[in-house]
Scaffold this motif. Structure first.
Motif, mmCIF file in Angstrom:
data_model
loop_
_atom_site.group_PDB
_atom_site.id
_atom_site.type_symbol
_atom_site.label_atom_id
_atom_site.label_comp_id
_atom_site.label_asym_id
_atom_site.label_seq_id
_atom_site.Cartn_x
_atom_site.Cartn_y
_atom_site.Cartn_z
ATOM 1 N N GLN A 465 37.030 26.406 62.006
ATOM 2 C CA GLN A 465 37.004 25.493 63.140
ATOM 3 C C GLN A 465 37.820 24.227 62.862
ATOM 4 O O GLN A 465 37.613 23.198 63.486
ATOM 5 N N ARG A 466 38.758 24.328 61.928
ATOM 6 C CA ARG A 466 39.616 23.194 61.627
ATOM 7 C C ARG A 466 40.514 22.876 62.820
ATOM 8 O O ARG A 466 40.752 23.729 63.676
ATOM 9 N N GLN A 467 41.009 21.652 62.865
ATOM 10 C CA GLN A 467 41.940 21.211 63.903
ATOM 11 C C GLN A 467 43.183 20.634 63.239
ATOM 12 O O GLN A 467 43.162 20.282 62.056
ATOM 13 N N GLY A 468 44.271 20.543 64.000
ATOM 14 C CA GLY A 468 45.530 20.082 63.448
ATOM 15 C C GLY A 468 45.642 18.570 63.416
ATOM 16 O O GLY A 468 44.903 17.852 64.099
ATOM 17 N N ILE A 469 46.603 18.083 62.630
ATOM 18 C CA ILE A 469 46.847 16.651 62.505
ATOM 19 C C ILE A 469 47.151 16.016 63.858
ATOM 20 O O ILE A 469 46.772 14.870 64.122
ATOM 21 N N ASN A 470 47.820 16.740 64.739
ATOM 22 C CA ASN A 470 48.226 16.173 66.019
ATOM 23 C C ASN A 470 47.103 16.121 67.043
ATOM 24 O O ASN A 470 47.325 15.757 68.198
ATOM 25 N N THR A 471 45.879 16.455 66.646
ATOM 26 C CA THR A 471 44.736 16.339 67.551
ATOM 27 C C THR A 471 44.416 14.871 67.792
ATOM 28 O O THR A 471 44.290 14.097 66.837
ATOM 29 N N TYR A 472 44.270 14.466 69.045
ATOM 30 C CA TYR A 472 43.941 13.074 69.347
ATOM 31 C C TYR A 472 42.595 12.720 68.708
ATOM 32 O O TYR A 472 41.675 13.536 68.689
ATOM 33 N N PRO A 473 42.440 11.501 68.194
ATOM 34 C CA PRO A 473 41.220 11.149 67.458
ATOM 35 C C PRO A 473 39.946 11.269 68.273
ATOM 36 O O PRO A 473 38.897 11.629 67.736
ATOM 37 N N ASP A 474 40.013 10.959 69.562
ATOM 38 C CA ASP A 474 38.803 11.033 70.376
ATOM 39 C C ASP A 474 38.449 12.468 70.767
ATOM 40 O O ASP A 474 37.373 12.713 71.292
ATOM 41 N N ILE A 475 39.377 13.393 70.500
ATOM 42 C CA ILE A 475 39.124 14.808 70.773
ATOM 43 C C ILE A 475 38.667 15.534 69.504
ATOM 44 O O ILE A 475 37.908 16.487 69.552
ATOM 45 N N ALA A 476 39.141 15.061 68.363
ATOM 46 C CA ALA A 476 38.794 15.710 67.096
ATOM 47 C C ALA A 476 37.288 15.677 66.878
ATOM 48 O O ALA A 476 36.629 14.665 67.140
ATOM 49 N N GLU A 477 36.742 16.794 66.406
ATOM 50 C CA GLU A 477 35.331 16.822 66.055
ATOM 51 C C GLU A 477 35.085 15.884 64.886
ATOM 52 O O GLU A 477 35.944 15.702 64.025
ATOM 53 N N SER A 478 33.893 15.295 64.854
ATOM 54 C CA SER A 478 33.588 14.295 63.826
ATOM 55 C C SER A 478 33.817 14.838 62.427
ATOM 56 O O SER A 478 34.341 14.140 61.556
ATOM 57 N N ARG A 479 33.461 16.088 62.189
ATOM 58 C CA ARG A 479 33.614 16.657 60.849
ATOM 59 C C ARG A 479 35.078 16.930 60.509
ATOM 60 O O ARG A 479 35.420 17.118 59.345
ATOM 61 N N ASN A 480 35.940 16.943 61.520
ATOM 62 C CA ASN A 480 37.358 17.220 61.286
ATOM 63 C C ASN A 480 38.216 15.971 61.203
ATOM 64 O O ASN A 480 39.301 15.995 60.617
ATOM 65 N N LEU A 481 37.756 14.857 61.791
ATOM 66 C CA LEU A 481 38.601 13.676 61.921
ATOM 67 C C LEU A 481 39.075 13.155 60.573
ATOM 68 O O LEU A 481 40.218 12.711 60.434
#
Length: 642
Positions: A465-481
């Motif tokens: 469930q990782r997300q990419g660097i280009n994910t906006y901070p307010d969209i990134a899950e807390s555990r991924n930010l």
């Protein structure tokens, strides 16, 4: 004849395609193509520099504020002198009202998960505004619309391009939240209340050549994007409070006792920490210039994007000289309560602050401000120009780490003014990278732990469930930010420096980027273009794979085969993006040889064979011998002779 040759060519081409259609294999060129639209223009060049017509607007602030420690409120007035340097007229000015985040119906409150997170905050705050006006040469307007954390202030007539000026005035008041989203707030300690005050005044939004007005709402994780300007700040507080603020104190004779002024003068010349207010003096009437009533502290700061301040009757205060280079000196300072005192804790805060600022000044860009003040507060860690708020409970390595990180932010984004609300990796990630370097250097590596830095990412890189660097901070899950904004981009810079470009080429490019974009507003493409042009390397494949992709690195050795006394070493790329290959060959006589293969070997396909010419017998081949790559499958990184 021309027609005949063309016909024969077309006939042959059709015949060849029909025979080979099933054998054609697509190459990997798409992995190497440019990411995004990176063509230059008059505002931002293809070489990653501000263009000949680059512009940015400016805002100068006069601020007066009064702290009421009985009602925990701040009230005051702001005057903003705004200059429109853009090539277009402006019908209105957008202003941020970030204290409005602390209301029950704010977008930030309504988008906070029910279970809460770091950016949960109080909901009984918000700005009270009066006497709002915008005055230009042609007239005055008081027409405005407030939407959540933003105000649209209309002008009587459009503000002229290329130098039009407007003076904005308003009075404001807000209740200081206890829980200020881990960015500000108040803390009760034995000696009184510690007020950490930020996002505390109405300020103009950035108008730039990329999106025009930047009006992204203040939700929580996304931080700030601010114009540069000069600040004149007057803070009136109870007489028994010590007030520290971004900038330089203008009236020490009025707010410091004679003894404190003498200690201050001593600290300005001392590399060792000197007390301004000693622990045993906290709360004593002799520590203040007046027995009761209020005192006004006056600060000024030039060419900055923001100011923050702190006030308390509980502060121990110490300081030391900072050696900034180029003949410049400054003052590292710390304020903290008795609960934070001790050599294992905040008594070393000024030492840490001094070392951090001095390292970045020497290695990247000279610190432009006179003071750097560390404030012990309820805030875990938050940065502002010249002022940091760090947890009053931090000790040892944790206190060094948070202090170094928050003051590192003076370079990203306080000097290099990127847009944190959209691209947190351009400040958090870059800052984490320079923190890595400073921690290695501090006190002979007192707190340095290598642990193969990029490889520490492997648990996250294999997280489904990782997300990419280009994910906006307010969209990134807390555990991924923490990974999308901090660790992965920092590791990317380490890979560029230690594995791809080498220290000298990387350092030249990175330092040039800082100096080129100091006090300006770079975008991601400006960084990409500038690094490539100074380093002399097309890195599109890396930006695409690491910063704009979510795939992984998986290189391996598929075969080592003896051929007529030489060896054919075959490597494979089983991952989602390419990387250069570094191999270490060990011979049966225990001598070694290093082989470097460029990233271009992967343009044609996912397998490559290298002919090793040697008169020796190969015993072992290891891929990535220095263990720099966060390779998700290390089982195929070593070949041993049976």
């Amino acid at each position: 004849m021309k027609y005949f040759i063309s016909s024969i060519f077309l006939l042959f081409s059709s015949f060849y395609v029909s025979l080979t259609a099933q054998q054609i294999k697509e190459d990997n060129q798409s992995l190497f193509d440019n990411v995004g639209y990176r063509q230059g223009n008059v505002y931002r060049t293809a070489s990653g520099k501000p263009g000949p017509e680059y512009w940015q607007n400016s805002a100068d602030y006069n601020l007066e504020a009064t702290l009421d420690d009985k009602t925990h409120t701040v009230s005051g007035k702001v005057s903003i002198h705004y200059t429109n340097n853009s090539p277009e007229t402006l019908d209105f000015i957008w202003i941020y009202l970030e204290q409005n985040r602390f209301t029950e119906n704010s977008r930030g409150t309504l988008t906070t998960p029910v279970q809460g997170n770091r950016y949960s905050g109080d909901v009984e705050g918000g700005f009270e505004l009066t006497n709002v006006s915008a005055k230009t040469k042609t007239g005055t307007s008081s027409k405005y619309i407030i939407t959540d954390t933003r105000m649209q202030l209309w002008l009587d007539k459009p503000l002229a391009a290329k130098g039009g000026e407007v003076d904005i005035h308003m009075n404001f008041k807000f209740k200081v939240p206890v829980e200020g989203m881990d960015r500000m707030g108040r803390l009760e300690v034995k000696g009184g209340t510690i007020y950490a005050i930020a996002q505390w005044y109405p300020r103009v939004a950035v108008f730039d050549d990329v999106v025009g007005w930047n009006t992204d709402p203040y939700l929580g994780a996304g931080e700030f994007y601010c114009e540069f300007g000069n600040y004149d700040v007057k803070i009136t507080a109870p007489a028994n409070h010590t007030v520290v603020c971004s900038g330089v104190l203008q009236n020490p004779n009025e707010v410091l006792t004679k003894q404190q002024q003498q200690r201050w003068a001593q600290a300005e010349k001392s590399d060792k920490t000197v007390y301004i207010i000693k622990p045993e003096e906290v709360g004593k009437p002799a520590s203040h210039t007046k027995p009761n009533g209020t005192v006004t502290w006056h600060y000024k700061m030039e060419n900055t994007r923001d100011v923050a301040w702190a006030a308390s009757s509980a502060f121990i205060w110490d300081a030391a000289k900072m050696n900034l280079g180029e003949g410049k000196t400054g003052m590292a300072q710390s304020v903290y309560p008795i609960e934070s005192d001790g050599q294992n804790a905040w008594s070393r805060s000024t030492e840490y602050t001094k070392a951090s600022i001095e390292f970045y000044s020497k290695n990247y860009f000279t610190y432009p401000y006179h003071n750097a003040i560390n404030v012990a507060a309820s805030v875990g860690g938050m940065e502002y120009p010249g002022v940091s708020f760090c947890s009053y409970q931090s000790k040892s390595a944790d206190l060094w780490g948070v202090t170094d990180h928050e003051f590192g932010h003076n370079w990203f984004p306080m000097i290099v003014g990127s847009n944190e609300r959209r691209y947190p990796w351009m400040d958090e990630g870059f800052n984490m990278f320079i923190n890595y370097q400073s921690t290695k250097a501090f006190n002979n590596g007192e707190y340095y732990v290598n642990e193969e830095a990029p490889r520490r990412l492997l648990p996250y890189l294999t997280f489904d469930q990782r997300q990419g660097i280009n994910t906006y901070p307010d969209i990134a899950e807390s555990r991924n930010l923490a990974y999308t904004a901090y660790y992965k981009p920092a590791a990317g810079l380490l890979l560029l420096r230690e594995y791809i470009l080498g220290a000298e080429r990387f350092d030249n490019a990175f330092k040039s980027y800082i100096h080129t974009w100091a006090y300006k507003h770079p975008q991601p493409n400006d960084f990409f273009n500038h690094m490539e042009n100074v380093a002399g390397e097309d890195l599109s494949w890396f930006w695409k794979g690491w910063f704009y992709g979510n795939g992984n690195i998986d290189l391996g050795i598929s075969e080592v085969k003896a051929i007529q006394g030489d060896y054919l070493i075959t490597v494979e790329n089983n991952g989602q993006f390419p990387m250069p290959v570094q191999l270490q060959v060990t011979y049966v006589d225990n001598t070694t040889e290093n082989i470097s293969l460029p990233v271009e070997i992967w343009q044609r396909g996912d397998s490559w064979s290298h002919l090793l010419k040697t008169t020796k017998q190969v015993q072992r081949v290891v891929l990535d011998p220095n263990k720099m790559l966060p390779d998700v499958n290390v089982l195929n990184d070593t070949w041993n002779k049976l």
